[in-house]
Design a protein around this motif. Structure first.
Motif, PDB file in Angstrom:
ATOM      1  N   LEU A 114       0.808  -1.224   0.000  1.00  0.00           N
ATOM      2  CA  LEU A 114       0.000   0.000   0.000  1.00  0.00           C
ATOM      3  C   LEU A 114       0.844   1.278   0.000  1.00  0.00           C
ATOM      4  N   ARG A 115       2.157   1.122  -0.055  1.00  0.00           N
ATOM      5  CA  ARG A 115       2.998   2.327  -0.088  1.00  0.00           C
ATOM      6  C   ARG A 115       2.701   3.056  -1.390  1.00  0.00           C
ATOM      7  N   HIS A 116       2.286   4.323  -1.279  1.00  0.00           N
ATOM      8  CA  HIS A 116       1.893   4.964  -2.538  1.00  0.00           C
ATOM      9  C   HIS A 116       3.110   5.356  -3.363  1.00  0.00           C
ATOM     10  N   GLN A 176      13.533   0.501  14.274  1.00  0.00           N
ATOM     11  CA  GLN A 176      14.762   0.587  13.493  1.00  0.00           C
ATOM     12  C   GLN A 176      14.605  -0.261  12.249  1.00  0.00           C
ATOM     13  N   PHE A 177      14.912   0.288  11.081  1.00  0.00           N
ATOM     14  CA  PHE A 177      14.877  -0.496   9.843  1.00  0.00           C
ATOM     15  C   PHE A 177      16.293  -0.851   9.442  1.00  0.00           C
ATOM     16  N   GLU A 178      16.451  -2.030   8.923  1.00  0.00           N
ATOM     17  CA  GLU A 178      17.752  -2.401   8.358  1.00  0.00           C
ATOM     18  C   GLU A 178      17.726  -1.991   6.891  1.00  0.00           C
ATOM     19  N   THR A 179      18.629  -1.134   6.497  1.00  0.00           N
ATOM     20  CA  THR A 179      18.692  -0.706   5.101  1.00  0.00           C
ATOM     21  C   THR A 179      20.051  -1.068   4.531  1.00  0.00           C
ATOM     22  N   ALA A 180      20.194  -0.835   3.237  1.00  0.00           N
ATOM     23  CA  ALA A 180      21.462  -1.143   2.577  1.00  0.00           C
ATOM     24  C   ALA A 180      22.599  -0.349   3.199  1.00  0.00           C
ATOM     25  N   MET A 224      17.298   4.413  12.364  1.00  0.00           N
ATOM     26  CA  MET A 224      16.388   4.584  13.493  1.00  0.00           C
ATOM     27  C   MET A 224      15.280   5.536  13.060  1.00  0.00           C
ATOM     28  N   VAL A 225      14.081   5.046  12.897  1.00  0.00           N
ATOM     29  CA  VAL A 225      12.996   5.869  12.371  1.00  0.00           C
ATOM     30  C   VAL A 225      12.097   6.406  13.485  1.00  0.00           C
ATOM     31  N   LEU A 226      11.905   5.624  14.523  1.00  0.00           N
ATOM     32  CA  LEU A 226      11.167   6.106  15.696  1.00  0.00           C
ATOM     33  C   LEU A 226      12.068   5.950  16.909  1.00  0.00           C
ATOM     34  N   GLY A 256       4.573  16.910  11.149  1.00  0.00           N
ATOM     35  CA  GLY A 256       6.021  16.948  11.114  1.00  0.00           C
ATOM     36  C   GLY A 256       6.486  16.860   9.683  1.00  0.00           C
ATOM     37  N   PRO A 257       7.770  17.120   9.433  1.00  0.00           N
ATOM     38  CA  PRO A 257       8.258  17.121   8.062  1.00  0.00           C
ATOM     39  C   PRO A 257       8.224  15.734   7.428  1.00  0.00           C
ATOM     40  N   SER A 258       8.364  15.757   6.112  1.00  0.00           N
ATOM     41  CA  SER A 258       8.359  14.497   5.374  1.00  0.00           C
ATOM     42  C   SER A 258       9.541  13.631   5.828  1.00  0.00           C
ATOM     43  N   GLY A 259       9.272  12.362   5.988  1.00  0.00           N
ATOM     44  CA  GLY A 259      10.336  11.443   6.380  1.00  0.00           C
ATOM     45  C   GLY A 259      10.588  11.405   7.867  1.00  0.00           C
ATOM     46  N   SER A 260       9.749  12.094   8.637  1.00  0.00           N
ATOM     47  CA  SER A 260      10.010  12.143  10.075  1.00  0.00           C
ATOM     48  C   SER A 260       9.523  10.893  10.811  1.00  0.00           C
ATOM     49  N   GLY A 261       8.744  10.060  10.127  1.00  0.00           N
ATOM     50  CA  GLY A 261       8.328   8.800  10.757  1.00  0.00           C
ATOM     51  C   GLY A 261       6.859   8.732  11.112  1.00  0.00           C
ATOM     52  N   LYS A 262       6.055   9.650  10.570  1.00  0.00           N
ATOM     53  CA  LYS A 262       4.634   9.694  10.926  1.00  0.00           C
ATOM     54  C   LYS A 262       3.894   8.434  10.459  1.00  0.00           C
ATOM     55  N   SER A 263       4.118   8.076   9.190  1.00  0.00           N
ATOM     56  CA  SER A 263       3.417   6.893   8.671  1.00  0.00           C
ATOM     57  C   SER A 263       3.874   5.639   9.405  1.00  0.00           C
ATOM     58  N   THR A 264       5.160   5.580   9.706  1.00  0.00           N
ATOM     59  CA  THR A 264       5.670   4.428  10.435  1.00  0.00           C
ATOM     60  C   THR A 264       4.979   4.327  11.794  1.00  0.00           C
ATOM     61  N   LEU A 265       4.809   5.479  12.445  1.00  0.00           N
ATOM     62  CA  LEU A 265       4.127   5.496  13.744  1.00  0.00           C
ATOM     63  C   LEU A 265       2.708   4.926  13.607  1.00  0.00           C
ATOM     64  N   ASP A 279      -4.060   8.827   7.445  1.00  0.00           N
ATOM     65  CA  ASP A 279      -2.703   9.245   7.084  1.00  0.00           C
ATOM     66  C   ASP A 279      -2.796  10.202   5.896  1.00  0.00           C
ATOM     67  N   GLU A 280      -2.696  11.468   6.163  1.00  0.00           N
ATOM     68  CA  GLU A 280      -2.822  12.506   5.149  1.00  0.00           C
ATOM     69  C   GLU A 280      -4.010  12.281   4.221  1.00  0.00           C
ATOM     70  N   PRO A 281      -5.207  12.210   4.774  1.00  0.00           N
ATOM     71  CA  PRO A 281      -6.382  11.887   3.955  1.00  0.00           C
ATOM     72  C   PRO A 281      -6.703  12.984   2.955  1.00  0.00           C
TER      73      PRO A 281
HETATM   74  N1  LIG Z   1      10.533  -0.661   5.417  1.00  0.00           N
HETATM   75  C1  LIG Z   1      11.444   0.344   5.525  1.00  0.00           C
HETATM   76  N2  LIG Z   1      12.747   0.074   5.402  1.00  0.00           N
HETATM   77  C2  LIG Z   1      13.647   1.057   5.513  1.00  0.00           C
HETATM   78  N3  LIG Z   1      13.364   2.327   5.746  1.00  0.00           N
HETATM   79  C3  LIG Z   1      12.072   2.666   5.902  1.00  0.00           C
HETATM   80  C4  LIG Z   1      11.044   1.693   5.789  1.00  0.00           C
HETATM   81  N4  LIG Z   1       9.866   2.309   5.980  1.00  0.00           N
HETATM   82  C5  LIG Z   1      10.147   3.617   6.182  1.00  0.00           C
HETATM   83  N5  LIG Z   1      11.461   3.832   6.121  1.00  0.00           N
HETATM   84  C6  LIG Z   1      12.133   5.118   6.338  1.00  0.00           C
HETATM   85  O1  LIG Z   1      11.665   5.678   7.527  1.00  0.00           O
HETATM   86  C7  LIG Z   1      11.579   7.086   7.414  1.00  0.00           C
HETATM   87  C8  LIG Z   1      10.216   7.549   7.840  1.00  0.00           C
HETATM   88  O2  LIG Z   1       9.257   7.149   6.867  1.00  0.00           O
HETATM   89  P1  LIG Z   1       7.755   7.494   7.009  1.00  0.00           P
HETATM   90  O3  LIG Z   1       7.048   6.968   5.838  1.00  0.00           O
HETATM   91  O4  LIG Z   1       7.265   7.052   8.341  1.00  0.00           O
HETATM   92  O5  LIG Z   1       7.770   9.076   6.971  1.00  0.00           O
HETATM   93  P2  LIG Z   1       6.575  10.103   6.983  1.00  0.00           P
HETATM   94  O6  LIG Z   1       6.757  10.973   8.157  1.00  0.00           O
HETATM   95  O7  LIG Z   1       5.285   9.403   6.876  1.00  0.00           O
HETATM   96  O8  LIG Z   1       6.869  10.940   5.678  1.00  0.00           O
HETATM   97  P3  LIG Z   1       5.810  11.570   4.652  1.00  0.00           P
HETATM   98  O9  LIG Z   1       5.314  12.811   5.314  1.00  0.00           O
HETATM   99  O10 LIG Z   1       6.631  11.904   3.462  1.00  0.00           O
HETATM  100  O11 LIG Z   1       4.751  10.570   4.404  1.00  0.00           O
HETATM  101  C9  LIG Z   1      11.909   7.416   5.989  1.00  0.00           C
HETATM  102  O12 LIG Z   1      13.251   7.889   5.943  1.00  0.00           O
HETATM  103  C10 LIG Z   1      11.800   6.124   5.260  1.00  0.00           C
HETATM  104  O13 LIG Z   1      12.707   6.049   4.219  1.00  0.00           O
END
Ligand SMILES: Nc1ncnc2c1ncn2[C@@H]1O[C@H](COP(=O)(O)OP(=O)(O)OP(=O)(O)O)[C@@H](O)[C@H]1O
Ligand SMILES: [Mg+2]
Lengths: 406, 262
Positions: free
Chosen positions: A403-405, B15-19, B24-26, B43-52, B171-173
């Motif tokens: 579902l990631r857009h 924490q996500f494992e990336t390449a 550390m996202v949250l 919060g700004p883009s990439g701050s972890g809102k969707s992950t939360l 999430d940002e509806p």
């Molecule tokens: N499965 C994953 N593996 C690695 N990194 C991830 C994963 N999911 C999210 N991230 C990273 O975690 C960070 C936060 O992502 P997230 O989608 O939560 O941000 P966001 O606050 O919702 O941003 P936006 O406002 O742009 O939607 C980003 O840097 C993203 O690249």
């Protein structure tokens, strides 16, 4: 945890079925093509096997005909050396698996009814032979022959110009036979016998007359030309044949022919299943392809369902139901198609046979209940096996990724 | 835990494992959300809102920490129980719209009810009411993908609320909508909270909507930088915020009241 007691149940199977049908219906073309593949695969196997089995049955019945499969025809190929004399007959009759031994004596001769004459084979038979030989009587009776009574075959009547078989009954018949006088070291001798026709049979292509053997025996015939041995059971026939052949005699039984025919047909059926099997393999690959495409296409949709609260097994079941629906639909239509094609074959065959004067109805296509049952078992297995990997993959979809857009 | 607290995050890390190694996202999230509140996370883009939010709905297990929702430690549940938690407790609205393509708008709304074991008739009946709440009855038998973005988002809302969830997460509806449609959606979210005491947790970029909330959490680089705490917005503030949007609201003209399921 207390609050979770209010949680409702899980998705009903009928709803999953409804959703899988909706999805199949949504992709009408793809679904029809996939089902068509299974229809052709299943249909061709069922059709070919049923036709094979039907033909086998038909031919077997033709071979065995009215002859009992328990009878063995015994003759001597070296009649100068090994004779079917009374001692030999007695030894054969005393074998433990022998029920009955019938003797037949046959010689060439000339038969005349009124002024019409024809060459004919003349059989001298005993009552056992009439019983075992299963002569096909078309007019009058053929169960017993008293002294001075005769059976003739249709070929003889034709040869003497009698077309109305009924009118042949009660007619007087004279036969001039050249017999072998065994009491005088096998000297040839002509005798004339007269009899009244009591029955007409259908047998052979040459003219035949059947008389009671007493007339021959009285003129010095001792050795039989052929024996018909009735075994106590069909199972003992092969062993009995060996025992008879140990006398230096030749034996044959309808069972031999049957075995050969069955061998040929088994091979034939095997080849047919092979051809059908290729179709089925293609159909199975088609199903696999369809389910995999469906999986790839619906990654988001399944991700959505999981995020809404579908369990892994719900997703798996959805796919299994779609697969089973495809395979069963194909199986069902395949069976119906095979049955209808079979009926058409029978119809064509029968009208062709009827045009050639064959009176009996032929059933060449034999769709047996076990084939229907086996088909359903088979398509069920196919449905489950084919969906295994797609269903597994579907149930392991990660909804966040799906579902990631973009 | 106090009874009026619906959500609590305690020392939550993700924490996500990336390449490029672990990311550390949250980081050590600690906050509570009260029952019936309208919370905005920004919060700004990439701050972890969707992950939360993914952690909150039970789809993303935190690396450490505890997430309690409605008195339940959701990551102590097994996968099936967590699926049932999602089906029964949560309504979710995304920025983009996702549909089961073979089903009509109405049946898509009924989907969460299906997943909680309702019969078809029952589910369709309730889905109709839900569709009426967002004012799109006449599109019941449309394929959802044929509708406009604003209409689709309203149908998403109808789907998210059809089970009368305890918690409505968005999430940002309004992210893909124009102002007018965005306002309609925001108003509907408020309406659900007001009518059914549904707790709403909303992620948005649009700071104009902040006055609608009674609880704000700001997040940056995975850390809570500001937590307003729960407060009761003055009715004057709420009324003002609503009036600015009232032009755009047509759904409110035919409110269909439902009893909250217990
Ligand atoms: N499965 C994953 N593996 C690695 N990194 C991830 C994963 N999911 C999210 N991230 C990273 O975690 C960070 C936060 O992502 P997230 O989608 O939560 O941000 P966001 O606050 O919702 O941003 P936006 O406002 O742009 O939607 C980003 O840097 C993203 O690249
Ligand atoms: Mg986001």
């Amino acid at each position: 945890m207390i609050k979770h007691h209010r949680l409702r149940g899980v998705i009903k199977p009928q709803i999953l079925a409804h959703m899988s049908l909706k999805n199949l219906f949504f992709k009408k073309l793809r679904t029809s093509l996939t089902v068509l593949g299974v229809v052709i695969g299943v249909g061709s196997i069922v059709f070919l096997v049923s036709l094979g089995l039907g033909l086998q049955k038909l031919v077997n019945r033709q071979v065995v005909g009215s002859n009992s499969v328990k009878t063995i025809d015994v003759s001597s190929t070296k009649s100068k050396v090994i004779k079917l004399d009374p001692e030999t007959v007695k030894s054969i009759a005393s074998l433990s698996e022998v029920e009955k031994v019938a003797k037949v004596y046959n010689f060439g001769g000339r038969a005349n009814i009124g002024t019409s004459k024809t060459d004919s084979i003349v059989f001298g038979v005993d009552s056992d032979y009439l019983e075992l030989g299963n002569l096909k009587v078309v007019e009058g009776s053929g169960q017993t022959l008293a002294d001075g009574q005769a059976l003739v075959n249709l070929s003889l009547l034709k040869a003497v110009g009698i077309s109305d078989t009924k009118s042949a009954l009660q007619k007087d018949l004279n036969v001039n036979v050249e017999i072998v006088d065994d009491t005088k070291a096998g000297a040839k001798k002509n005798i004339t016998l007269s009899a009244q026709i009591v029955g007409v049979i259908e047998s052979g292509s040459g003219a035949e007359v059947y008389l009671d053997s007493k007339g021959f025996l009285a003129s010095g015939v001792v050795n039989a030309s052929q024996l018909k041995v009735l075994a106590k059971s069909q199972q003992s026939v092969p062993e009995l044949k060996k025992q008879i052949e140990a006398f230096g005699l030749t034996s044959s039984s309808p069972l031999d022919t049957l075995d050969q025919i069955n061998q040929i047909f088994n091979l034939f059926n095997f080849i047919l299943v092979g051809f059908g099997g290729i179709g089925m393999i293609i159909a199975v690959l088609g199903m696999f392809n369809t389910l995999t495409i469906s999986l790839l296409e619906r990654t988001r949709e399944i991700g959505l369902m999981i995020s809404l609260g579908a369990r892994q097994r719900d997703v798996r079941r959805l796919f299994i139901m779609e697969s089973i629906t495809l395979s069963h639909l194909g199986g069902l239509i395949g069976l119906i198609g095979a049955y209808m094609s079979g009926r058409v074959v029978d119809l064509v065959l029968n009208s062709w046979a009827a045009s050639r004067g064959v009176p009996d109805r032929i059933t060449a296509f034999d769709l047996q209940p076990w084939i229907i049952a086996a088909t359903f078992v088979f398509v069920t297995i196919v449905g489950f096996v084919v969906v295994y990997f797609p269903a597994r993959r579907a149930s392991h979809i990660n909804p966040i990724e799906a579902l990631r857009h973009e | 835990m106090k009874d009026d607290v619906l959500i609590s995050f305690a020392n939550v890390n993700k924490q996500f494992e990336t390449a490029e190694g672990p990311s550390m996202v949250l980081r050590d999230l600690n906050f509570e959300v009260k029952r019936g509140s309208f919370t905005i996370i920004y919060g700004p883009s990439g701050s972890g809102k969707s992950t939360l939010l993914n952690v909150l709905v039970g789809l993303e297990r935190p690396t450490s920490g505890k997430v309690m929702v409605d008195g339940v430690d959701i990551y102590a549940l097994n996968a099936d129980e967590r699926a049932r938690y999602r089906a029964n407790t949560i309504g979710m609205v995304y920025q983009s719209n996702y549909w089961v393509a073979s089903l009509s708008a109405l049946e898509n709304i009924a989907l969460p009810l299906y997943l909680t074991g309702r019969s078809k008739g029952e589910a369709i009946g309730e889905a109709k009411l839900s569709l009426a709440r967002v004012g799109l009855e006449k599109f019941a038998n449309y394929r959802p993908t044929l509708l406009s973005g604003g209409q689709q988002q309203r149908i998403s809302l109808a789907r998210a609320t059809v089970v009368s969830p305890t918690l409505l997460i968005a999430d940002e509806p309004t992210g893909n909508l124009d102002t007018k449609n965005g306002d309609v959606v925001m108003n509907l979210l408020q309406q659900f909270r007001d009518d059914f005491n549904t707790t709403v947790v909303l992620v948005t970029h649009n700071l104009e909507y902040l006055p609608l909330s009674d609880h704000r959490i700001s997040i940056k680089d995975g850390v809570v930088t500001e937590d307003s705490g729960h407060y009761q917005a003055s009715s004057a503030t709420l009324t003002k915020a609503r009036n600015t949007m009232s032009d755009a609201i047509d759904a409110k003209k035919s409110p269909v009241k439902r009893k909250r399921r217990v």
